[in-house]
Design an enzyme around this catalytic site. Sequence first.
Site, PDB file in Angstrom:
ATOM      1  N   GLU A 263      53.957  26.806  72.327  1.00 41.94           N
ATOM      2  CA  GLU A 263      53.414  26.396  73.956  1.00 41.94           C
ATOM      3  C   GLU A 263      52.763  25.309  73.910  1.00 41.94           C
ATOM      4  OE1 GLU A 263      50.758  29.658  74.671  1.00 41.94           O
ATOM      5  OE2 GLU A 263      49.230  28.812  73.920  1.00 41.94           O
TER       6      GLU A 263
ATOM      7  N   ARG B 160      36.175  27.352  75.358  1.00 44.52           N
ATOM      8  CA  ARG B 160      37.184  26.383  74.724  1.00 44.52           C
ATOM      9  C   ARG B 160      36.741  25.008  75.604  1.00 44.52           C
ATOM     10  NH1 ARG B 160      42.820  28.967  75.256  1.00 44.52           N
ATOM     11  NH2 ARG B 160      42.179  29.752  77.261  1.00 44.52           N
TER      12      ARG B 160
ATOM     13  N   ASN C 113      56.694  35.747  71.492  1.00 44.96           N
ATOM     14  CA  ASN C 113      56.249  35.386  72.750  1.00 44.96           C
ATOM     15  C   ASN C 113      56.870  34.131  73.510  1.00 44.96           C
ATOM     16  OD1 ASN C 113      54.126  36.808  71.417  1.00 44.96           O
ATOM     17  ND2 ASN C 113      52.869  36.855  73.376  1.00 44.96           N
TER      18      ASN C 113
ATOM     19  N   HIS D 137      46.526  22.607  72.309  1.00 43.89           N
ATOM     20  CA  HIS D 137      46.872  22.521  73.842  1.00 43.89           C
ATOM     21  C   HIS D 137      46.516  21.156  74.210  1.00 43.89           C
ATOM     22  CE1 HIS D 137      48.707  24.603  77.460  1.00 43.89           C
ATOM     23  NE2 HIS D 137      48.630  23.359  77.668  1.00 43.89           N
TER      24      HIS D 137
ATOM     25  N   ASP E 131      42.967  23.571  77.728  1.00 43.51           N
ATOM     26  CA  ASP E 131      44.480  23.289  78.176  1.00 43.51           C
ATOM     27  C   ASP E 131      44.333  21.870  78.861  1.00 43.51           C
ATOM     28  OD1 ASP E 131      44.829  25.835  77.046  1.00 43.51           O
ATOM     29  OD2 ASP E 131      44.792  26.621  79.480  1.00 43.51           O
TER      30      ASP E 131
END
Length: 322
Positions: free
Chosen positions: A195, A293, A158, A259, A15
């Site tokens: 998101e 990640r 979600n 992200h 992120d």
Amino acid sequence: MSNKYQNPIIDQRADPWVYKHVDGYYYFTASVPEYDRIEVRRATTIQGLGEAEPVVAWRKYDRGPMSANIWAPEIHYIDGAWYIYFAAARTAETNEGLFDHRMYVLENKSANPLEGTWEEKGQIKTKWETFALDATTFEHKGVRYLIWPQKDPGIKGNSNLYIAKMENPWTITGEQVMITTPEYDWEKIGFLVNEGPAVLKRNGKIIVSFSASATNHHYCMGLLYASADADLLNPASWTKLTEPVFQTNEQTGQYGPGHNSFTVSEDGNEDVMVYHARNYKEIEGDPLYDPNRHTRAQVFTWREDGLPVFGNPVPDREVSKK
């Protein structure tokens, strides 16, 4: 595929958020694998962020609303002060598949956000007390806006993306409006997720990238946009592309890219997307707790219609070990 940056830029940082300030530094923050703190670092080059020393801006509490799963911090400079937007939960447990994150804001009035004190400005209150995260902010025509994902109790899934005006950097005002909900197959693999929004203002458009689906190799990026002259609080002003704009590429060995944040190259002449991805597909256990990640960066270009072209995620300079 060529790329001026050697990926990954930073190992085990998901992120990622990069902001280039007027002082010539790139400021960086991201989720750490332990989900227990917020770090900030800076460097004069994007590549150099990998060697930059992180400074801990804030740590989670032992109990209470900000005691678990500190996710996806973003650093912004607004009206002479620094702000970090982040999500935090009361517990790492889920309820009917949902975490209980809420959105929070920190403020630092120092010229250099690696120094000084980060003050808690509290929770960003929205229409519902439900799962909410990944807040981002931008200014347009003298008005500051917040875009964030949240669970609407009346909609399956979600998170959808919402927009509202802000009266200050930690308070929304007026109506909150949904601008996208997971509707295409690629947005609904594993979880129904929109998101991680990030905003580009370019070519007469307000462009919002976002991420969709579960955080494994199905994770990918979508795009929606509105005219810069439109009413951004009117859902009809927004158009979503029907296909993902950035996704897993087996040939380049990149899985679940997404992200992202946007910045510019060191000379200011190229646009750069900073994002995370893994370099392997098979994950043991919950993907959320797989630490690999890594933060990556690559230059992107533009289509004739004024929308960005991200291409494929470029390969790593070498395959890092699990």
